[in-house]
Structure formats: structure tokens, C-alpha cells
Design an enzyme around this catalytic site. Structure first.
Site, PDB file in Angstrom:
ATOM      1  N   LYS A 204       0.842  -1.201   0.000  1.00 56.50           N
ATOM      2  CA  LYS A 204       0.000   0.000   0.000  1.00 56.50           C
ATOM      3  C   LYS A 204       0.878   1.252   0.000  1.00 56.50           C
ATOM      4  O   LYS A 204       0.656   2.212  -0.749  1.00 56.50           O
ATOM      5  CB  LYS A 204      -0.918   0.004   1.228  1.00 56.50           C
ATOM      6  CG  LYS A 204      -1.672   1.306   1.447  1.00 56.50           C
ATOM      7  CD  LYS A 204      -2.623   1.636   0.312  1.00 56.50           C
ATOM      8  CE  LYS A 204      -3.159   3.034   0.417  1.00 56.50           C
ATOM      9  NZ  LYS A 204      -4.008   3.395  -0.747  1.00 56.50           N
ATOM     10  N   CYS A 258      -3.141  10.986   1.729  1.00 54.07           N
ATOM     11  CA  CYS A 258      -2.550   9.684   1.371  1.00 54.07           C
ATOM     12  C   CYS A 258      -1.203   9.852   0.691  1.00 54.07           C
ATOM     13  O   CYS A 258      -0.169   9.494   1.238  1.00 54.07           O
ATOM     14  CB  CYS A 258      -3.517   8.923   0.475  1.00 54.07           C
ATOM     15  SG  CYS A 258      -5.002   8.462   1.379  1.00 54.07           S
TER      16      CYS A 258
END
Ligand code: SAJ
Length: 430
Positions: A204, A258
Site C-alpha cells: 500500500k 494519502c
């Protein structure tokens, strides 16, 4: 046969995930600690302007398969979707993960699955979650199944991407991976790739780190292109015709919670090795200052200048301004004595006065486009020309078509383009 699920955290990821499970045969309890989130969700007024999410949540609640609650309840599986912001030292703030894990301890039964969706540093499941779960009195490896299933959805397209994107599922044990895969298969139509928990955490982070480093390369190329007399937007568009080149696009900086955050989790895990990753973060974080410096150069001085900022959201066509580079540009312009007015048709920020387009450009010495909302691409410069004091437009996103703006008497300057050299128009996306 559906399962009973407890989704902890009803934010950008948790709420769509809870609603998706609840409309695919499961009975879900959606939990959040924020009374406002609970109230809004119960009343069917969700915060995020995500297409179709409102309808999906309403369908899930109306069916009785999604119950909104302040506290977790016993369930077959627990899914933790809580925020993991960065600290001032750019380390992961795992307090919400810690609190969410502790909140489910009293409800755990042998055979339960626990899935962490939050983005965390590599090793968090093994070193942080597992010891906490042991406090339940259950033998984690024997009695519980633990996995990490990171999200990879783009705001504005969350529901579609939740279903069709491929997913990575990393279990603490192969059985945990299998069990979590079986659960997510009830709505995921993309490929599900099995791995271990630490690899899933790392994957991720490197997905978003790849994007941040790529953007930093393009931002650096934009500065160089201005020096060497090249239009970087045309150059990137042409370079991306190479079958193995996928350069991202320059901009005023990297926002959101993010892409601007996840790379730091790798830096903090291996600071001595993550030199390129750290440098990319520094390049991107310096872009708002570069935008301000360019404006100062174009105007001669910023003190007393009226500047219209088009966009406060961290990227185009969304209403989210978290970690937005536009906020940094605004503050630095004001610190240099400029008088700024912000117009954003989608996003607003507490403490930043919102203006209509006309109010923002009224008597402005310059207009700077910071967010490539669709609305800005369709602006009629002839409507704005009579309102402004100076006909300077600084486009940091290559969003404005040069023809109409030049025809209306504006000087259009683009980030990554030597002044006076227009490109053939907005570059195609990478
Ligand atoms: N940006 C550039 N140049 C580019 C692309 C982006 O400057 O070529 C800037 C944007 O303007 C923005 C920032 O980077 O300020 C990040 O934008 P993004 O579209 O790359 O990604 P995000 O922040 O929207 O990331 C989201 C995340 N998911 C959620 O927030 C729910 C992230 O975890 C996902 O991995 C990502 O979408 C995705 O694209 O999958």
C-alpha cells in the site's frame, strides 16, 4: 450465507465499505466515535460528496442490514477503517488504530476475523495489533484470524473502485488470508492477490510512494523546462507516448491525506535508506513556495497586490481540502503582504472566507489557478476581463485553454512553461 460484521470507522473508506458489505448479504454494525458522523449517517446525510454513496447507505440502513452505533458489538468479523495521520515528525499516528482495536476486545470470540484497512507502517499488524488482541485473553494465532486489506480507491470514484479494483489481502496466517479473501469476494469483482500482512502494508505504501516520487520528478522537470525553454506539459505528453513511460503531471504541490503522507511512513521505517523518497517529499512540499516566488517575480512585489485564488481543494473535482497545497500558497501570499480572495465551487475551509468568482477577481492584479476543477476549464475570460485590475493569469495545472484567455487580453503564464511560450493546450492525462 452472510456474516455479521462490525466496521469501526465510518469515514471516507469505512462508510462505503460498511454499506457495500450490508448490500451484499451481510449484517453490519457501523461504529464511529464522532457523534456528528453518527447523527449524519443515521439521518441519511453523509458528508463526502461521493457519487451514489448516499443512495447505497440509505439502501443499507433501510434494509436493516446496516446499523449505526457508538460501540462495537459481537460479530463474525471486525474491519478497522480509522485514520492514520502523520505526526509533526512525519511518523504514523496510530492512536486511532490502537483505540479501535481496544474497542473490539470485549466482543471477540474464537474464530473471529479482524481486518485492518487503515494505511500503516510495515509491521504494524504483527507488532502493534497482535499484542493488543492478546489482551482479549484469546490465543491470537489459534483463536483469531488477522489480516491487512489496504484500500486503493480514488475519491470521487470510490464505489466503482471498491468493486472493480484489484485488492491485496495479507493475512498473519494463510488461513486468515483465505478467510478475508472469501469475505471480500462477496463484493470485489477485481482480482484479489494473497500475501502476508507485512507485505500488504508495504505494498500500500509503495503504491502511493511511487506516485509521490513520480510527481516530484515532474515538478522538478517543470522547473528545468522553464530554464531550458521547453513547455513541460507538451514534453510530458510526448514522453508518455513511449510504451514504458508514465510520467505524472506537475502542480502546485501534493495534497490529500494519502499521497502526501504515506511515503513518510516508509521514511520513518528506514530513514537511512529512504533518501530518494524523502527528497521527493521535500520537492513536492516546496512547490507552493515556488508558485509564490513565481507570482512575486511576475508582479514585482506581492505587498498590497490583490490576488484571486481559483481552487482550495487539494485536487480537481472534489470537495476535500485536507493538506491542500492551495492552503500553503494562500498563507505564504498573505505572509508576503498580498490581499487574497479564494473562490472554490466545491470545497470550503473553516477560517478561509469563501468568495464568488466575481468577488474573487474584482480588481485583482493576478489570478492564480491552483485546482483544476472542471468549472474553471469552462470559465469565460471575457466575463472576467472587465473586473480585474491586471490581466495576469498563472495556471499551475495546465487547465486553462490559452486561446480564449489570450484573446480576452490576459497574459497566461503556466507552471513549467517559459513565459511567452504557449503550449497547444491542456496536455492529455498520463
Ligand atoms: N497530483 C499531482 N500530479 C499528478 C497527480 C496528482 O500533482 O499527476 C497531486 C494532486 O493534485 C493531489 C495529490 O497529488 O494534490 C494526490 O492526488 P491523487 O489523485 O494522486 O491521490 P489522492 O490523494 O486522491 O489519493 C487517493 C487515496 N485514497 C483515498 O483518499 C480514499 C489513495 O489512498 C489512493 O491510493 C489514491 O487515491 C488512488 O489513486 O488510488
Amino acid at each position: 450465507m452472510g456474516e455479521t460484521l462490525c466496521v469501526v470507522g465510518l469515514g471516507y473508506i469505512g462508510l462505503p465499505t460498511a454499506a457495500m458489505f450490508a448490500t451484499h448479504g451481510h449484517r453490519v454494525v457501523g461504529v464511529d466515535v464522532d457523534p456528528e458522523v453518527l447523527q449524519r449517517t443515521r439521518n441519511g446525510r453523509i458528508a463526502a460528496h461521493e457519487p451514489d454513496l448516499q443512495a447505497l447507505v440509505n439502501e443499507a440502513v433501510r434494509s436493516g442490514n446496516l446499523r449505526i452505533s457508538e460501540a462495537p458489538d459481537a460479530a463474525d468479523a471486525f474491519i478497522l477503517c480509522v485514520p492514520t495521520p502523520q505526526t509533526v515528525k512525519h511518523e504514523a499516528d496510530l492512536r486511532s488504530v490502537d483505540a479501535a482495536t481496544r474497542s473490539i476486545l470485549p466482543h471477540l470470540q474464537p474464530g473471529n476475523l479482524i481486518v485492518l484497512e487503515s494505511t500503516v507502517p510495515p509491521g504494524t499488524v504483527a507488532k502493534q495489533i497482535v499484542p493488543l488482541l492478546a489482551a482479549s485473553g484469546l490465543e491470537v494465532e489459534r483463536d483469531l484470524l488477522v489480516a491487512h486489506c489496504p484500500e486503493r480507491v480514488m475519491p470521487g470514484f470510490i464505489l466503482r473502485e471498491l468493486v472493480y479494483n484489484d485488492r491485496i489481502i495479507g493475512g498473519l496466517t494463510p488461513e486468515a488470508t483465505r478467510r478475508a479473501t472469501e469475505l471480500y469476494r462477496t463484493f470485489v469483482k477485481g482480482e484479489i492477490y494473497p500475501t502476508d500482512a507485512t507485505t500488504a502494508e508495504f505494498v500500500k505504501l509503495i503504491e502511493n510512494t511511487y506516485r509521490d516520487v513520480n510527481i516530484a520528478l515532474s515538478n522538478e522537470l517543470a522547473k528545468i523546462a522553464e530554464r531550458v525553454g521547453v513547455n513541460v506539459w507538451d514534453a510530458i505528453h510526448l514522453a508518455n507516448r513511449h510504451p514504458r513511460v508514465h510520467l505524472h503531471l506537475p502542480g502546485p504541490g501534493v495534497g490529500g491525506h494519502c499521497i502526501a503522507v504515506d511515503p513518510w511512513f516508509i521514511v520513518s521505517a528506514a530513514p537511512q535508506d529512504a533518501r530518494l523518497i524523502r527528497l521527493a517529499r521535500e520537492v513536492n512540499d516546496a512547490m507552493p513556495g515556488y508558485v509564490v516566488e513565481t507570482l512575486r517575480h511576475l508582479l514585482g512585489t506581492l505587498r498590497g497586490k490583490r490576488i484571486a485564488l481559483l481552487g482550495i481543494a487539494y485536487k480537481g473535482n472534489i470537495d476535500d481540502a485536507r493538506e491542500s497545497p492551495a492552503l500553503v500558497v494562500l498563507k505564504e501570499l498573505q505572509d508576503h503582504g498580498a490581499k487574497c480572495r479564494v473562490h472554490d465551487p466545491r470545497a470550503s475551509v473553516h477560517g478561509v472566507p469563501a468568495h464568488t468568482l466575481e468577488e474573487a477577481v474584482e480588481q485583482a492584479h493576478a489570478i492564480v489557478l491552483l485546482t483544476d476543477h472542471r468549472e474553471f476549464k469552462e470559465l469565460d475570460p471575457l466575463r472576467l476581463a472587465p473586473l480585474v485590475k491586471g490581466r495576469l493569469v498563472f495556471d499551475t495545472r495546465n487547465a486553462l485553454p490559452p486561446g480564449p484567455w489570450k484573446a480576452a487580453g490576459f497574459t497566461l503564464v503556466r507552471l513549467g512553461e517559459p513565459p511567452g511560450r504557449g503550449s497547444s493546450g491542456p496536455a492529455a492525462p498520463p
